[in-house]
Write an enzyme that holds these catalytic residues in place. Structure first.
Site, PDB file in Angstrom:
ATOM      1  N   TYR A  66       0.823  -1.216   0.000  1.00  0.00           N
ATOM      2  CA  TYR A  66       0.000   0.000   0.000  1.00  0.00           C
ATOM      3  C   TYR A  66       0.854   1.261   0.000  1.00  0.00           C
ATOM      4  O   TYR A  66       1.874   1.318   0.694  1.00  0.00           O
ATOM      5  CB  TYR A  66      -0.919   0.033   1.235  1.00  0.00           C
ATOM      6  N   TRP A  83       1.119   5.627  -1.864  1.00  0.00           N
ATOM      7  CA  TRP A  83       0.820   6.559  -2.953  1.00  0.00           C
ATOM      8  C   TRP A  83       1.854   6.510  -4.083  1.00  0.00           C
ATOM      9  O   TRP A  83       1.616   7.047  -5.149  1.00  0.00           O
ATOM     10  CB  TRP A  83       0.730   7.978  -2.404  1.00  0.00           C
TER      11      TRP A  83
HETATM   12  N1  LIG Z   1      -2.260   8.670  12.117  1.00  0.00           N
HETATM   13  C1  LIG Z   1      -2.613   8.729  10.845  1.00  0.00           C
HETATM   14  N2  LIG Z   1      -2.038   7.896   9.953  1.00  0.00           N
HETATM   15  C2  LIG Z   1      -2.393   7.951   8.666  1.00  0.00           C
HETATM   16  C3  LIG Z   1      -3.366   8.874   8.213  1.00  0.00           C
HETATM   17  C4  LIG Z   1      -3.962   9.739   9.169  1.00  0.00           C
HETATM   18  O1  LIG Z   1      -4.832  10.558   8.837  1.00  0.00           O
HETATM   19  N3  LIG Z   1      -3.548   9.653  10.466  1.00  0.00           N
HETATM   20  N4  LIG Z   1      -3.701   8.919   6.893  1.00  0.00           N
HETATM   21  C5  LIG Z   1      -3.541   7.685   6.134  1.00  0.00           C
HETATM   22  C6  LIG Z   1      -3.727   7.892   4.702  1.00  0.00           C
HETATM   23  S1  LIG Z   1      -5.209   8.587   4.247  1.00  0.00           S
HETATM   24  C7  LIG Z   1      -2.823   7.503   3.769  1.00  0.00           C
HETATM   25  S2  LIG Z   1      -3.244   7.606   2.118  1.00  0.00           S
HETATM   26  C8  LIG Z   1      -1.528   6.927   4.151  1.00  0.00           C
HETATM   27  C9  LIG Z   1      -0.386   7.357   3.224  1.00  0.00           C
HETATM   28  O2  LIG Z   1       0.683   6.488   3.361  1.00  0.00           O
HETATM   29  P1  LIG Z   1       1.737   6.237   2.202  1.00  0.00           P
HETATM   30  O3  LIG Z   1       1.084   6.359   0.874  1.00  0.00           O
HETATM   31  O4  LIG Z   1       2.450   4.977   2.508  1.00  0.00           O
HETATM   32  O5  LIG Z   1       2.702   7.478   2.411  1.00  0.00           O
HETATM   33  P2  LIG Z   1       3.781   8.132   1.435  1.00  0.00           P
HETATM   34  O6  LIG Z   1       4.675   8.921   2.308  1.00  0.00           O
HETATM   35  O7  LIG Z   1       3.084   8.854   0.339  1.00  0.00           O
HETATM   36  O8  LIG Z   1       4.562   6.868   0.888  1.00  0.00           O
HETATM   37  C10 LIG Z   1       4.871   6.666  -0.454  1.00  0.00           C
HETATM   38  C11 LIG Z   1       6.297   6.134  -0.514  1.00  0.00           C
HETATM   39  O9  LIG Z   1       6.580   5.787  -1.876  1.00  0.00           O
HETATM   40  C12 LIG Z   1       7.909   6.203  -2.189  1.00  0.00           C
HETATM   41  N5  LIG Z   1       7.979   6.377  -3.643  1.00  0.00           N
HETATM   42  C13 LIG Z   1       7.601   7.451  -4.373  1.00  0.00           C
HETATM   43  N6  LIG Z   1       7.812   7.233  -5.661  1.00  0.00           N
HETATM   44  C14 LIG Z   1       8.339   5.992  -5.778  1.00  0.00           C
HETATM   45  C15 LIG Z   1       8.772   5.219  -6.886  1.00  0.00           C
HETATM   46  O10 LIG Z   1       8.695   5.630  -8.033  1.00  0.00           O
HETATM   47  N7  LIG Z   1       9.248   3.974  -6.614  1.00  0.00           N
HETATM   48  C16 LIG Z   1       9.333   3.473  -5.355  1.00  0.00           C
HETATM   49  N8  LIG Z   1       9.807   2.235  -5.211  1.00  0.00           N
HETATM   50  N9  LIG Z   1       8.946   4.212  -4.280  1.00  0.00           N
HETATM   51  C17 LIG Z   1       8.452   5.443  -4.506  1.00  0.00           C
HETATM   52  C18 LIG Z   1       8.072   7.492  -1.430  1.00  0.00           C
HETATM   53  O11 LIG Z   1       9.450   7.805  -1.268  1.00  0.00           O
HETATM   54  C19 LIG Z   1       7.342   7.172  -0.120  1.00  0.00           C
HETATM   55  O12 LIG Z   1       8.195   6.633   0.833  1.00  0.00           O
HETATM   56  O13 LIG Z   1      -1.223   7.286   5.501  1.00  0.00           O
HETATM   57  C20 LIG Z   1      -2.249   6.918   6.405  1.00  0.00           C
HETATM   58  N10 LIG Z   1      -1.803   7.104   7.783  1.00  0.00           N
HETATM   59  N1  LIG Z   2      -1.126  18.806   2.049  1.00  0.00           N
HETATM   60  C1  LIG Z   2      -1.587  17.542   2.043  1.00  0.00           C
HETATM   61  N2  LIG Z   2      -2.831  17.291   1.592  1.00  0.00           N
HETATM   62  C2  LIG Z   2      -3.310  16.015   1.607  1.00  0.00           C
HETATM   63  C3  LIG Z   2      -2.518  14.925   2.020  1.00  0.00           C
HETATM   64  C4  LIG Z   2      -1.197  15.232   2.511  1.00  0.00           C
HETATM   65  O1  LIG Z   2      -0.448  14.334   2.936  1.00  0.00           O
HETATM   66  N3  LIG Z   2      -0.780  16.533   2.503  1.00  0.00           N
HETATM   67  N4  LIG Z   2      -3.008  13.641   1.971  1.00  0.00           N
HETATM   68  C5  LIG Z   2      -4.145  13.371   1.095  1.00  0.00           C
HETATM   69  C6  LIG Z   2      -4.808  12.104   1.442  1.00  0.00           C
HETATM   70  S1  LIG Z   2      -3.995  10.645   1.092  1.00  0.00           S
HETATM   71  C7  LIG Z   2      -6.036  12.034   1.977  1.00  0.00           C
HETATM   72  S2  LIG Z   2      -6.779  10.514   2.253  1.00  0.00           S
HETATM   73  C8  LIG Z   2      -6.788  13.244   2.320  1.00  0.00           C
HETATM   74  C9  LIG Z   2      -7.454  13.108   3.685  1.00  0.00           C
HETATM   75  O2  LIG Z   2      -8.365  14.111   3.859  1.00  0.00           O
HETATM   76  P1  LIG Z   2      -9.039  14.303   5.305  1.00  0.00           P
HETATM   77  O3  LIG Z   2      -9.328  12.999   5.898  1.00  0.00           O
HETATM   78  O4  LIG Z   2     -10.160  15.241   5.128  1.00  0.00           O
HETATM   79  O5  LIG Z   2      -7.840  15.036   6.060  1.00  0.00           O
HETATM   80  P2  LIG Z   2      -7.413  15.216   7.575  1.00  0.00           P
HETATM   81  O6  LIG Z   2      -6.406  16.300   7.547  1.00  0.00           O
HETATM   82  O7  LIG Z   2      -7.035  13.922   8.184  1.00  0.00           O
HETATM   83  O8  LIG Z   2      -8.726  15.675   8.330  1.00  0.00           O
HETATM   84  C10 LIG Z   2      -9.384  16.889   8.056  1.00  0.00           C
HETATM   85  C11 LIG Z   2      -9.819  17.516   9.352  1.00  0.00           C
HETATM   86  O9  LIG Z   2     -10.764  16.694  10.009  1.00  0.00           O
HETATM   87  C12 LIG Z   2     -10.800  17.112  11.372  1.00  0.00           C
HETATM   88  N5  LIG Z   2     -11.283  16.000  12.193  1.00  0.00           N
HETATM   89  C13 LIG Z   2     -10.599  14.900  12.608  1.00  0.00           C
HETATM   90  N6  LIG Z   2     -11.389  14.100  13.352  1.00  0.00           N
HETATM   91  C14 LIG Z   2     -12.597  14.699  13.413  1.00  0.00           C
HETATM   92  C15 LIG Z   2     -13.849  14.373  14.029  1.00  0.00           C
HETATM   93  O10 LIG Z   2     -14.028  13.335  14.670  1.00  0.00           O
HETATM   94  N7  LIG Z   2     -14.874  15.250  13.832  1.00  0.00           N
HETATM   95  C16 LIG Z   2     -14.747  16.384  13.107  1.00  0.00           C
HETATM   96  N8  LIG Z   2     -15.825  17.149  12.946  1.00  0.00           N
HETATM   97  N9  LIG Z   2     -13.576  16.735  12.547  1.00  0.00           N
HETATM   98  C17 LIG Z   2     -12.528  15.903  12.688  1.00  0.00           C
HETATM   99  C18 LIG Z   2      -9.383  17.514  11.725  1.00  0.00           C
HETATM  100  O11 LIG Z   2      -9.389  18.714  12.470  1.00  0.00           O
HETATM  101  C19 LIG Z   2      -8.710  17.649  10.364  1.00  0.00           C
HETATM  102  O12 LIG Z   2      -8.021  18.871  10.220  1.00  0.00           O
HETATM  103  O13 LIG Z   2      -5.918  14.370   2.347  1.00  0.00           O
HETATM  104  C20 LIG Z   2      -5.175  14.495   1.141  1.00  0.00           C
HETATM  105  N10 LIG Z   2      -4.570  15.809   1.149  1.00  0.00           N
HETATM  106 MO   LIG Z   3      -5.176   8.896   1.968  1.00  0.00          MO
END
Ligand SMILES: Nc1nc2c(c(=O)[nH]1)N[C@H]1C(S)=C(S)[C@@H](COP(=O)(O)OP(=O)(O)OC[C@H]3O[C@@H](n4cnc5c(=O)[nH]c(N)nc54)[C@H](O)[C@@H]3O)O[C@H]1N2
Ligand SMILES: Nc1nc2c(c(=O)[nH]1)N[C@H]1C(S)=C(S)[C@@H](COP(=O)(O)OP(=O)(O)OC[C@H]3O[C@@H](n4cnc5c(=O)[nH]c(N)nc54)[C@H](O)[C@@H]3O)O[C@H]1N2
Ligand SMILES: [Mo]
Length: 760
Positions: free
Chosen positions: A108, A110
Site C-alpha cells: 500500500y 501513494w
Molecule cells: N495517524 C494517521 N495515519 C495515517 C493517516 C492519518 O490521517 N492519520 N492517513 C492515512 C492515509 S489517508 C494515507 S493515504 C496513508 C499514506 O501512506 P503512504 O502512501 O504509505 O505514504 P507516502 O509517504 O506517500 O509513501 C509513499 C512512498 O513511496 C515512495 N515512492 C515514491 N515514488 C516511488 C517510486 O517511483 N518507486 C518506489 N519504489 N517508491 C516510490 C516514497 O518515497 C514514499 O516513501 O497514511 C495513512 N496514515
Molecule cells: N497537504 C496535504 N494534503 C493532503 C494529504 C497530505 O499528505 N498533505 N493527503 C491526502 C490524502 S492521502 C487524503 S486521504 C486526504 C485526507 O483528507 P481528510 O481525511 O479530510 O484530512 P485530515 O487532515 O485527516 O482531516 C481533516 C480535518 O478533520 C478534522 N477531524 C478529525 N477528526 C474529526 C472528528 O471526529 N470530527 C470532526 N468534525 N472533525 C474531525 C481535523 O481537524 C482535520 O483537520 O488528504 C489528502 N490531502
Molecule cells: Mo489517503
C-alpha cells in the site's frame, strides 16, 4: 528532446530547467492558477543525502539472525547483480517451500505520479507473473466508507468519485455543513498528477455566494478565516450523535420530507424508532447529543430549526470515518439528507470529501488514465489494508470484513515498493514487532524512509524526474507528459526495469514487459487514451505532438451534476445497486453481517478511545493526526519546505492555552506526547483555534524509536490505535486516540533519520 521539460507530482505539474545534466530549478505549470511551493523542493530532493544510493543488504540477514535486528542493524552495499540474485532466490525459495500466499505484496502507498512507473501497480504486476501474492484491498483514506457505502447507496461514488458540482453548491445552496471542514492544506494534492489547484477559487466562490457555511470541527482552522464561516466546535468522534439529534428534532417536529423518505429509502421508520427512544428508551434529542458532543443543546436545536425547507449540503471529511465506528457518521448524514428531502438535488444532499483532496466538486472530466494492467492474482487472498500488523502477528488467524472471513496466511516474505507503512500504519511499535516476523523483507525506495530502514534488502528506485511517464487524474482536465530530466541518481533504477530483470531470473520477463520498453509503453498507453477520447468525440493529438507540447487539455464538460441526481429523478427506472434498489436506512446485510453491536440502521456506538471514555482519566487529551500541510504524507519530509514548518526539527503540536497552562507548557516548548502504546516529541503552538481537551499533530514525521520507548521524532502513529473501524469496513481508526502531554526538558536527542543508516 522536447523544447520545454515538464513533469508532475501528486502536488501538481511543473516545468524543469536543466543544465549539464543537473536540475537547476522548477517553475509552476503555466495553467495552474495556484501552484504549491512544494514543487520547488525538487532540485534539493533529487540529490538529497537521504536518497538510497546503492543496493544494500542488512548484515544480520546475511548472518541469518531471523529478523530480530530489523530497524536497528547496519547495511552492506552490494552490486546490482548480486542484489537481484538474492531477491530472485528468496522469491523462488519462498514460493517453492510455502507457496505464493506466503509472499505479502500488498505494498500500500501513494508511490509517485505517472501511470507507467506507478510502483505499487508494478509490484503487483510482477508478482502476478510468478504466481501471485497475498494482497490488500481498500485504502487508508476512506476504506470504511468505500466498503460501507455500496451497501447503503449501491456504490462508493459519494466518497471516491467526482462529487456534486461546486457550481451547483454556490448557485443553489443555502447551507453547507462541513463536518471536519474544508481545509486548504488538503487541496494541495491529488493522486496521479494534475494541472490545477482550485482551492482559492473554490473557497472564494463559496464565500461570495449566499451559502451559509458551517465548519463543524474541533479545529477552527479546518476552514480559512475571512469567508464568513461559522465555527461549531465539538468533541472528536462525536459527530454521529450531533447528526442524530438534528434528525430527531426534525422528526419530533414533523418537519421531515415524508414523500422523499418513501420514494428514495427503505427502513427509515426503524431508524426513527431508535431516534425517538422507542427502541432503547433514550430519545436522541439535542440534550442527549449535548452530553456527547459538548455542544450546548440550544445550539443544536437552533441549527436543526434552520434545516427544513432549505437547500442543504451535508458533507464530511474522510477523516471522520478514519475513526472507530466511522461508518456510522456517514450513514447518519445520509439519513438526515433523506429526511430533509435533499438527496440528489443540485447543491444539496450528501457527499464526502470536499475537504479532503483537490477539486472534488469539479466538472465531470473523466480524464482517461489507464495504467499498466496488474494481471490476475492466482492466490486470491486479500486482507483489508489496515489489518497488516494483525496478519503478520497472527498467522493462521482471520478477521471479518464486509460479511466474509478473511484468513491470515503465514507470511515469509514482504515486498514493498511505493509505500511507507512506518508512515501510514497505526501503533508503530506493534508494527515493528510484526515486521520482525517474516523471513525476508524487500523494499524498493527512492529515500531512506522508516520502512526501508526496517528491510533486509533495499533496492534504490528512481524518482519520477529520472524517467519518462504520463500523469493525470480523472478529476483534472490535463493529461501531462512527464519528461525525464536527469540521468538516474546514484545507482537508482526504474522499478519497471528492476522487476523486468527479476522476472528474467524467474522466467517471466516477456509476460511482465510484453516486449515493450518505457517509450513503447508510453506510446501504447497514449494510443489507448486517444482511442477512448475519440469515442467520446474528443480529438487528441498523436503521441509525438503530445510529448512535444507536454500536455493535453480536456474540453470543459457539463458542470451541473449531483450525487444520486439521476436516481432522485427516476427512482423506479434507475434504482440503486442495493437489494431494495433504494437508500437503505435499514440494511439487512449490516444487521446480519456487521458488528454484533450493529442493529442495521445508523446507531451511536461508543468510539472506545475518546473524551467520553474512562481511559480519559489517565490520558485526558484526544489526539487528532491530520494530513500535513507542507508535504504529502512522509514524502519530501526532509525538504527545506517541510522543515520550515517545524520547531527545533520537530513537528508542531496545536494545543489550547488552557491545556498548556495546566501542564506548565509554554508556546514553543518541546513536549513529550505519550500513552500506553508509545511516545514522541513535538514543539508546541498555542491557540484558541482548537478546543480544550483536543490536540492536533500532523502525520509524516520519520519514526526514530529508542526501543519501544520514545520516538525521537514526531510520528503520531506511535500513539494511534491499531484496530479496524468495524468488522464491516475494517478501515483504520487513526483518529480515535487518547494521550497525555508533558514538557520535555531534556536535551533533544539527535535524529538518526536525518542520515542514511550505517553502511548504506
Ligand atoms: N495517524 C494517521 N495515519 C495515517 C493517516 C492519518 O490521517 N492519520 N492517513 C492515512 C492515509 S489517508 C494515507 S493515504 C496513508 C499514506 O501512506 P503512504 O502512501 O504509505 O505514504 P507516502 O509517504 O506517500 O509513501 C509513499 C512512498 O513511496 C515512495 N515512492 C515514491 N515514488 C516511488 C517510486 O517511483 N518507486 C518506489 N519504489 N517508491 C516510490 C516514497 O518515497 C514514499 O516513501 O497514511 C495513512 N496514515
Ligand atoms: N497537504 C496535504 N494534503 C493532503 C494529504 C497530505 O499528505 N498533505 N493527503 C491526502 C490524502 S492521502 C487524503 S486521504 C486526504 C485526507 O483528507 P481528510 O481525511 O479530510 O484530512 P485530515 O487532515 O485527516 O482531516 C481533516 C480535518 O478533520 C478534522 N477531524 C478529525 N477528526 C474529526 C472528528 O471526529 N470530527 C470532526 N468534525 N472533525 C474531525 C481535523 O481537524 C482535520 O483537520 O488528504 C489528502 N490531502
Ligand atoms: Mo489517503
Amino acid at each position: 528532446m522536447p523544447r520545454v521539460l515538464r513533469s508532475a507530482s501528486h502536488w501538481g505539474a511543473f516545468r524543469m530547467q536543466v543544465s549539464e545534466g543537473r536540475l537547476e530549478s522548477v517553475a509552476p505549470f503555466e495553467h495552474d492558477p495556484n501552484p504549491t511551493p512544494l514543487i520547488g523542493v525538487w532540485p534539493e530532493m533529487l540529490t538529497s543525502d537521504l536518497r538510497v544510493a546503492a543496493p544494500v543488504v542488512r548484515r544480520g540477514w546475511l548472518e541469518g539472525d531471523g529478523g530480530a535486528a530489523r530497524g536497528e542493524d547496519e547495511f552492506v552495499r552490494i552490486p546490482w547483480d548480486h542484489a537481484l540474485e538474492l531477491v530472485a532466490g528468496e522469491l523462488a525459495h519462498v514460493r517453492r517451500t510455502w507457496g505464493n500466499q506466503a509472499i505479502f505484496g500488498g505494498s500500500y502507498g501513494w508511490s509517485s505520479a505517472g501511470r507507467l512507473h506507478h510502483a505499487r501497480t508494478l509490484v503487483h504486476r510482477f508478482l502476478n507473473t510468478i504466481g501471485g501474492f497475498t494482497a490488500q484491498v481498500t485504502n487508508y483514506s476512506f476504506g470504511a466508507g468505500m466498503t460501507f457505502l455500496p451497501r447503503i447507496v449501491g456504490g462508493a461514488d459519494a466518497v471516491s468519485a467526482t462529487l456534486s458540482s461546486w457550481r451547483g453548491i454556490c448557485e443553489h445552496g443555502d447551507l453547507f455543513i462541513a463536518f471536519g471542514g474544508i481545509a486548504a492544506k488538503n487541496w494541495e494534492v491529488l493522486s496521479g498528477g494534475f494541472g490545477q489547484h482550485r482551492y482559492p477559487d473554490a473557497i472564494r466562490d463559496l464565500g461570495r455566494s449566499k451559502v451559509r457555511l458551517i465548519n463543524v470541527t474541533p479545529n477552527r482552522r479546518d476552514v480559512p478565516e475571512g469567508i464568513g464561516a461559522e465555527w461549531l466546535p465539538l468533541r472528536p468522534n462525536a459527530d454521529a450523535a450531533l447528526v442524530m439529534a438534528l434528525t430527531q428534532w426534525v422528526l419530533a417536529n414533523g418537519q421531515e420530507d415524508r414523500a422523499a423518505i418513501d420514494r428514495l429509502s427503505v427502513g427509515f421508520d426503524r431508524y426513527a424508532d431508535y431516534l425517538m427512544g422507542r427502541v432503547d428508551g433514550v430519545a436522541k434529542t439535542p440534550q442527549w447529543a449535548a452530553a456527547i458532543t459538548g455542544i450546548p443543546a440550544d445550539r443544536i436545536e437552533a441549527l436543526a430549526r434552520d434545516l427544513p425547507g432549505k437547500r442543504v449540503m451535508l458533507t464530511a471529511a474522510w477523516s471522520l470515518q478514519r475513526a472507530r465506528h466511522g461508518e456510522q457518521v456517514y450513514w447518519a448524514i445520509i439519513a438526515l439528507a433523506v429526511a430533509l428531502g435533499q438527496v440528489g438535488l443540485p447543491g444539496g444532499g450528501f457527499a464526502f470529501g470536499y475537504g479532503s483532496i483537490n477539486a472534488p466538486g469539479n466538472p465531470l472530466y473523466a480524464t482517461p488514465m489507464p495504467g499498466l494492467p496488474e494481471g490476475a492474482n492466482p492466490v486470491g487472498n486479500a486482507i483489508p489494508v489496515a489489518r497488516v500488523a494483525d496478519m503478520l502477528l497472527e498467522p493462521g488467524g482471520s478477521c471479518r470484513y464486509n460479511g466474509a472471513v478473511i484468513p491470515y496466511p503465514e507470511i515469509q516474505l514482504i515486498y514493498w515498493a511505493g509505500g511507507n507503512p512506518f508512515h501510514h500504519h497505526q501503533d508503530l511499535n506493534r508494527l515493528r514487532r510484526a515486521f520482525r516476523r517474516p523471513r525476508t523483507v524487500v523494499v524498493q525506495e527512492c529515500y531512506w524512509t522508516s520502512t526501508a530502514r526496517h528491510a533486509d534488502i533495499v533496492l534504490p528506485a528512481t524518482t519520477a524526474l529520472e524517467r519518462n511517464d504520463i500523469g493525470g487524474s480523472s478529476r483534472d482536465p490535463f493529461l501531462l507528459a512527464m519528461h525525464q530530466a536527469v540521468a538516474p541518481v546514484g545507482e537508482a533504477r526504474n522499478d519497471f526495469d528492476i522487476f523486468a530483470d527479476l522476472a528474467e531470473r524467474l522466467g517471466t520477463r516477456d509476460v511482465f514487459t510484453e516486449g515493450r520498453d518505457e517509450m513503447a509503453w508510453l506510446r501504447h498507453m497514449w494510443a489507448g487514451i486517444r482511442d477512448r477520447l475519440s469515442r467520446r468525440g474528443i480529438a487528441a493529438p498523436d503521441f509525438d505532438t503530445f510529448w512535444e507540447e507536454g500536455f493535453f487539455r480536456m474540453p470543459e464538460p457539463e458542470d451541473d451534476h449531483a450525487i444520486l441526481g439521476r436516481f432522485r429523478a427516476e427512482p423506479e427506472r434507475l434504482p440503486l445497486a442495493t437489494p431494495s434498489g433504494r437508500i437503505e436506512i435499514f440494511c439487512p446485510f449490516v444487521a446480519e453481517k456487521g458488528d454484533p453491536a450493529q442493529p442495521g440502521h445508523p446507531v451511536w456506538l461508543d468510539p472506545e478511545e475518546w473524551l467520553g471514555a474512562d481511559l480519559a482519566a489517565r490520558y485526558p487529551l484526544h489526539l487528532l493526526t491530520p494530513q500535513p500541510p507542507r508535504r504529502l504524507h512522509s514524502q519530501m519530509e526532509s525538504s527545506s519546505h517541510s522543515r520550515a514548518g517545524r520547531i527545533n526539527g520537530r513537528e508542531v503540536l496545536l494545543m489550547h492555552p488552557a491545556d498548556a497552562a495546566a501542564r506548565g507548557i509554554g508556546a514553543g516548548d518541546m513536549v513529550r506526547i505519550f500513552n500506553g502504546r508509545g511516545a514522541c516529541l513535538a514543539g508546541v503552538e498555542l491557540s484558541g483555534d482548537i478546543i480544550p481537551g483536543v490536540i492536533s499533530l500532523p502525520t509524516g514525521a520519520s519514526f526514530d524509536p529508542e526501543g519501544e520507548g520514545l520516538d525521537r521524532s514526531s510520528n503520531p502513529n506511535v500513539l494511534t490505535r491499531d484496530i479496524g473501524t468495524s468488522d464491516l469496513g475494517q478501515g483504520c481508526s487513526a483518529q480515535s486516540c487518547l494521550v497525555e502531554v508533558e514538557r520535555f526538558a531534556d536535551p533533544l536527542p539527535p535524529l538518526r533519520t536525518d542520515a542514511p543508516p550505517p553502511g548504506a
